[in-house]
Write a protein that holds these residues in place. Structure first.
Motif, PDB file in Angstrom:
ATOM      1  N   LEU B 410       0.778  -1.286  -0.095  1.00  0.00           N
ATOM      2  CA  LEU B 410       0.204   0.007   0.070  1.00  0.00           C
ATOM      3  C   LEU B 410       0.779   1.085  -0.011  1.00  0.00           C
ATOM      4  CD1 LEU B 410      -3.151   0.591   2.055  1.00  0.00           C
ATOM      5  CD2 LEU B 410      -1.785   2.395   1.815  1.00  0.00           C
ATOM      6  N   VAL B 411       1.852   1.249   0.795  1.00  0.00           N
ATOM      7  CA  VAL B 411       2.636   2.343   0.958  1.00  0.00           C
ATOM      8  C   VAL B 411       3.664   2.712  -0.100  1.00  0.00           C
ATOM      9  CG1 VAL B 411       2.682   2.676   3.413  1.00  0.00           C
ATOM     10  CG2 VAL B 411       4.604   1.563   2.139  1.00  0.00           C
ATOM     11  N   ALA B 412       3.840   1.485  -0.926  1.00  0.00           N
ATOM     12  CA  ALA B 412       4.536   1.905  -2.216  1.00  0.00           C
ATOM     13  C   ALA B 412       3.544   2.249  -3.281  1.00  0.00           C
ATOM     14  CB  ALA B 412       5.005   0.539  -2.891  1.00  0.00           C
ATOM     15  N   ARG B 413       2.320   1.741  -3.181  1.00  0.00           N
ATOM     16  CA  ARG B 413       1.275   2.212  -4.316  1.00  0.00           C
ATOM     17  C   ARG B 413       0.678   3.531  -4.195  1.00  0.00           C
ATOM     18  NH1 ARG B 413      -3.402  -1.698  -6.704  1.00  0.00           N
ATOM     19  NH2 ARG B 413      -4.532   0.042  -7.749  1.00  0.00           N
ATOM     20  N   ARG B 414       0.629   4.088  -3.049  1.00  0.00           N
ATOM     21  CA  ARG B 414       0.276   5.243  -2.389  1.00  0.00           C
ATOM     22  C   ARG B 414       1.243   6.459  -3.186  1.00  0.00           C
ATOM     23  NH1 ARG B 414       0.563   6.589   3.954  1.00  0.00           N
ATOM     24  NH2 ARG B 414       2.877   6.718   4.087  1.00  0.00           N
ATOM     25  N   ALA B 415       2.524   6.016  -3.320  1.00  0.00           N
ATOM     26  CA  ALA B 415       3.431   7.047  -3.780  1.00  0.00           C
ATOM     27  C   ALA B 415       3.312   7.130  -5.280  1.00  0.00           C
ATOM     28  CB  ALA B 415       4.797   6.498  -3.361  1.00  0.00           C
ATOM     29  N   LYS B 416       2.426   6.392  -6.193  1.00  0.00           N
ATOM     30  CA  LYS B 416       2.373   6.291  -7.520  1.00  0.00           C
ATOM     31  C   LYS B 416       1.264   7.413  -8.066  1.00  0.00           C
ATOM     32  CE  LYS B 416       4.068   1.889  -8.354  1.00  0.00           C
ATOM     33  NZ  LYS B 416       3.864   0.459  -8.914  1.00  0.00           N
ATOM     34  N   LYS B 417       1.877   8.311  -8.890  1.00  0.00           N
ATOM     35  CA  LYS B 417       0.791   9.277  -9.342  1.00  0.00           C
ATOM     36  C   LYS B 417       0.071   8.837 -10.724  1.00  0.00           C
ATOM     37  CE  LYS B 417       3.780  12.852  -7.573  1.00  0.00           C
ATOM     38  NZ  LYS B 417       5.044  13.615  -7.858  1.00  0.00           N
ATOM     39  N   GLU B 418       0.367   7.612 -11.246  1.00  0.00           N
ATOM     40  CA  GLU B 418      -0.517   7.254 -12.326  1.00  0.00           C
ATOM     41  C   GLU B 418      -1.843   7.186 -12.168  1.00  0.00           C
ATOM     42  OE1 GLU B 418       2.475   5.759 -11.193  1.00  0.00           O
ATOM     43  OE2 GLU B 418       3.735   5.808 -12.464  1.00  0.00           O
ATOM     44  N   PRO B 419      -2.757   7.062 -13.155  1.00  0.00           N
ATOM     45  CA  PRO B 419      -4.063   7.006 -12.930  1.00  0.00           C
ATOM     46  C   PRO B 419      -4.331   5.531 -12.085  1.00  0.00           C
ATOM     47  CG  PRO B 419      -3.634   7.678 -15.234  1.00  0.00           C
ATOM     48  CD  PRO B 419      -2.232   7.342 -14.503  1.00  0.00           C
ATOM     49  N   PRO B 420      -5.755   5.306 -11.727  1.00  0.00           N
ATOM     50  CA  PRO B 420      -5.885   4.247 -10.936  1.00  0.00           C
ATOM     51  C   PRO B 420      -5.896   2.803 -11.759  1.00  0.00           C
ATOM     52  CG  PRO B 420      -7.418   6.078 -10.187  1.00  0.00           C
ATOM     53  CD  PRO B 420      -6.493   6.410 -11.249  1.00  0.00           C
ATOM     54  N   ASN B 421      -6.130   3.120 -12.840  1.00  0.00           N
ATOM     55  CA  ASN B 421      -6.045   1.773 -13.770  1.00  0.00           C
ATOM     56  C   ASN B 421      -4.930   1.637 -14.303  1.00  0.00           C
ATOM     57  OD1 ASN B 421      -5.912   3.784 -15.707  1.00  0.00           O
ATOM     58  ND2 ASN B 421      -7.633   3.541 -16.802  1.00  0.00           N
ATOM     59  N   GLN B 422      -3.837   2.483 -14.076  1.00  0.00           N
ATOM     60  CA  GLN B 422      -2.420   2.031 -14.398  1.00  0.00           C
ATOM     61  C   GLN B 422      -1.440   1.841 -13.165  1.00  0.00           C
ATOM     62  OE1 GLN B 422      -0.967   4.932 -17.104  1.00  0.00           O
ATOM     63  NE2 GLN B 422      -3.046   5.015 -18.183  1.00  0.00           N
ATOM     64  N   GLY B 423      -2.093   1.370 -11.906  1.00  0.00           N
ATOM     65  CA  GLY B 423      -1.466   1.199 -10.678  1.00  0.00           C
ATOM     66  C   GLY B 423      -1.559   2.130  -9.795  1.00  0.00           C
TER      67      GLY B 423
END
Lengths: 317, 530
Positions: B410-423
């Protein structure tokens, strides 16, 4: 013998290499980022990117793997992202509790299960055989943590004979007496031993009962050899290969079993180190541990194979 | 006869080997040893490198601070003897108490203070703001340091007395010279306990000895401030991960205190003989739901507002905590009970209003895009929150894609600025101690600098401008007014949703007394055992 060992050891190297590649790729491709965990709740994406860069996680996979493998070949398993300590040191530090737990459990299981299984085969259908079957079913069915909590409740909370948790080392500055060490491990041994006693006893019973129906047993009895000698020297000795095989597999499976047992009894061994490393995505520690476990597994298998040479003279020829 | 004697001697030898320790160990009276189970494994020892609370709590054992927060939330001098402020408000001069000494025997000097503060400010948001006001730090003598400010600043004492991560702990200059992005390798402070590095086993035990040379203040102990009397010769932090084993160990008397027992054990603990429940952190914690402002549908303020209307706090705290004594609904973004709390929250009532939410959603033109909601399955402190949110948002007409993962993912994913359908993602949940979010300058969620801000990346210059104004304002009503203006903007822009407050009491053996109520830090001074 020497050439057999050498061949087996050489065959291990490609296995370990494949394991290292697979583990490396699984870790890097799975979700989760150690930098994000390290950065904490207050961090920004920039902070995380900075940490990734410091850890070398922004390099391409081939380069990361090359650097890691290069160090491993020189005996350096790298440094933990979190603890800042060499992985080898961490593994060495945690080895004693895990070895104490695993080997003690294996010893207990063998000492209890082999005689029980042999006697059950000797008196098949009797009360001991039926009890052993019931125990085996229960041993396989009840989860380890349920056994652990039940034992803790009875022996540590109610009777207060044994401690709830912890580990007293045998060696080093904090070492206690042998009795302190044994006292801390009695409940973990019993907990983890239950399933292995069930497994080995069942296998011993099956192998010995099969051997007891062989012609050479009838011949031995016809020659007037005592029943105990028939049982031990003829039946058990000939049933030893499958029993040793299952003991070997059991010891290898203990590696997985210690994780739950160490967690419940707060034993600071390799199991809890593995759990922490996985939860924190501490890649160097996970890779080091998997490599260590793989080597252990291979060594156990090798020992089992070598033992066949002594247990069954036919294999030597 | 002779053979019998030999047998007896052999038995005696073996028995001695079994019961004698390998090395003689000092035995202390039971009431001089305290065993504490922290809420998490102590892995990292550098309180500036990480914001982890367990590391902060460890640091309070061994380091001292220039100022500290008392039980009423006021900042009091700790290592500082006295301080003066020039009339123009731009020069602050601090005198250290005489005789302060690090655990390595070296005196604490103003150079150590300057180096420690620089390292702290390189990592801490509030420290960074303070240092943006500082032109230079002077150290005219070993006991004096001086801030020369570019302009007057109202947060000097608040920043130096900051109680939660990162705390400006004072360490020797040679250690503080380590860049804030690297972990320190030595752990030497001037606090009431000395860290036994040779006995530290991460994942197992951390040991602290009483610092007999610690110069405790004469004032009465209050919160983290005042005197720090130590009644134990040795404190052991015992790492026990399993909550049931923590409970069992406390019941059996193997440990003296469990920092955060699980809520499920609360009633049992209260009924268990020899155990009591107490609370060192009455201000507690706040649950929060955070929107990702970058992507649809939450890049539309009206849809964010609709989600906030759909939220009912009581369901969250009842489900996650489930003990009425320990929870309270609170609409304020500054936790209720803290000085800046303000329950004037315009349309956000904290009571679910699915009808109104549905109307607003329709008005906003929500096209049914599923909301990617992240649920950490291994973090028991917040794992039930997404389940409640899913139900409440669906009742208001949202489509929810609940994705389960472990906290590290989760903490890795929440740092991603990509759209939700791209991670990427749309929603996640977290919890904060009251001290972390009690001020607009310490609250990470009020970092509204867009792409360089906190996860969710709200870009709202008005919030940043008000924060700057807050830092310059006089303490008291003026700061409170600005804090309320910031809160109004948070609700206007639907930056995030407070989901209610809770306390997480601690469990102790009945023979332990003297526990202090602090700003969320379990301290080992003041405690004693009968």
């Amino acid at each position: 013998m020497a050439s057999f060992l050498l061949r087996r050891l050489l065959a291990v190297l490609p296995v370990l290499w494949v394991v290292s590649v697979v583990v490396f790729l699984i870790l890097r491709l799975a979700p989760g980022d150690p930098a994000a965990v390290i950065a904490g709740n207050n961090a920004t994406s920039e902070d995380i990117a900075n940490i990734r860069s410091q850890l070398g996680l922004d390099r391409n996979l081939v380069s990361q793997y090359g650097i890691w493998l290069g160090k491993v070949v020189q005996g350096d398993l790298g440094y933990s992202y979190y603890l800042g300590k060499p992985v080898l040191e961490l593994i060495t530090q945690r080895m004693e509790p895990s070895l104490s737990l695993a080997l003690g459990t294996a010893l207990l299981a063998v000492c209890v299960a082999v005689p029980l299984g042999t006697l059950a085969a000797w008196r098949m259908g009797g009360w001991l055989d039926r009890s052993l079957s019931a125990f085996s079913v229960a041993g396989f069915s009840v989860p380890v943590f349920v056994i652990a909590y039940a034992l803790i409740y009875v022996f540590a909370i109610r009777l207060q004979w044994l401690p709830v948790q912890g580990y007293k080392p045998l060696f080093g500055a904090q070492a206690g007496s042998v009795w302190d060490w044994v006292r801390q491990l009695i409940l973990p041994w019993l907990t983890l031993g239950t399933i292995y006693i069930a497994l080995i006893a069942r296998m011993t019973r099956a192998s010995v009962s099969e051997a007891l129906s062989e012609d050479y047993i009838r011949t031995a009895r016809a020659k007037g050899i005592g029943e105990m000698a028939v049982l031990l020297r003829h039946a058990l000795a000939n049933a030893a290969v499958p029993i040793v095989t299952v003991i070997g597999i059991g010891v290898a499976l203990l590696i997985g079993g210690v994780v739950v047992t160490e967690t419940v009894y707060a034993i600071p061994g390799l199991g809890s180190l593995t759990v922490d490393a996985v939860l924190n995505r501490d890649f160097p520690v996970i890779q080091g541990l998997v490599l260590f476990f793989s080597c252990s597994y291979v060594c156990i298998n090798l020992l089992v194979d070598v033992s066949y040479l002594f247990l069954d003279p036919r294999i030597r020829h | 006869m002779r053979r019998s004697w030999l047998k007896v001697m052999a038995v005696v030898l073996v028995a001695s080997w079994l019961v004698m320790p390998a090395q003689a160990q000092n035995t202390l009276p039971a009431n001089k040893v305290f065993r504490f189970v922290p809420h998490a494994n102590l892995a990292v020892l550098d309180p500036i490198w990480t914001t982890a609370y367990v590391t902060r709590n460890h640091a309070y054992m061994i380091y001292d601070t220039l100022f500290s927060e008392d039980a009423k939330g006021n900042i009091q001098a700790q290592m500082v003897q006295s301080y003066t402020t020039a009339k123009d408000g731009k020069t602050w001069t601090f005198k250290l108490r005489a005789g302060l000494e690090f655990h390595d025997g070296k005196p604490v000097t103003s150079e150590d203070v300057a180096a420690s503060l620089k390292r702290w400010a390189s990592r801490d948001a509030m420290g960074g703001i303070l240092f943006s006001f500082i032109d230079k730090i002077e150290t005219p003598d070993a006991n004096t340091f001086r801030f020369i400010l570019k302009e007057p600043c109202a947060i000097v004492l608040d920043a130096l007395g900051k109680a939660s991560s990162n705390v400006p702990f004072i360490m020797p200059a040679r250690i503080a010279a380590t860049p804030g992005t690297e972990q320190i390798k030595e752990h030497i402070g001037s606090g009431p306990f000395i860290f036994k590095a040779d006995e530290f086993k991460p994942g197992s035990v951390a040991v602290y000895l009483r610092n007999s040379k610690y110069l405790s203040r004469k004032e009465a102990t209050s919160g983290l401030a005042g005197g720090r009397p130590v009644n134990f010769e040795r404190v052991e932090w015992v790492i026990i991960r399993d909550p049931q084993t923590q409970f069992n160990a406390l019941q059996a008397g193997e440990v003296d205190m469990v920092e955060q027992p699980s809520f499920e054990q609360y009633e049992s603990l209260k009924k268990t003989a020899g155990v009591k429940v107490d609370d060192f952190s009455p201000a507690g914690y706040q649950y929060v739901m955070r929107f990702n402002h970058l992507h649809a549908p939450f890049n539309n303020v009206k849809i964010r507002q609709a989600a906030m209307l759909a939220i009912g706090q009581q369901a969250f705290i009842n489900t996650q905590v489930g003990i009425p004594d320990l929870v309270r609904a609170c609409r304020s973004i500054y936790p209720c009970g803290t000085p800046l709390a303000d329950e004037n929250t315009s349309y956000f009532t904290g009571v679910a209003n699915p009808v109104k939410a549905r109307e607003l959603l329709k008005e906003a033109g929500y096209d049914g895009t599923p909301i990617v909601m992240m649920r950490p399955t291994d973090l028991s402190a917040i794992t039930k929150l997404p389940l409640v949110a899913k139900q409440q948002l669906e009742a208001a007409g949202f489509k929810v894609d609940l994705q389960q993962m472990d906290w590290a993912s989760l903490v890795a994913r929440r740092a991603k600025k990509e759209p939700p359908n791209q991670g990427g993602w749309n929603l996640f949940f977290t919890t904060w101690t009251a001290q972390d979010i009690g001020s607009p300058l310490s609250s990470a969620m009020l970092n509204a600098k867009g792409a360089t801000g906190w996860f969710g990346w709200q870009d709202e210059p008005r919030i940043e401008a008000l924060k700057a104004k807050f830092a310059r304002a006089h303490e008291g009503p003026e700061q409170k007014k600005i804090a309320s203006e910031i809160q109004a903007l948070v609700f206007e822009t639907a930056a995030f949703a407070p989901l209610g407050q809770y306390r997480n009491p601690t469990a102790l053996r009945s023979n332990v007394s003297g526990m202090l109520q602090t700003a969320g830090v379990p301290v080992m001074w003041g405690l004693s055992k009968n």
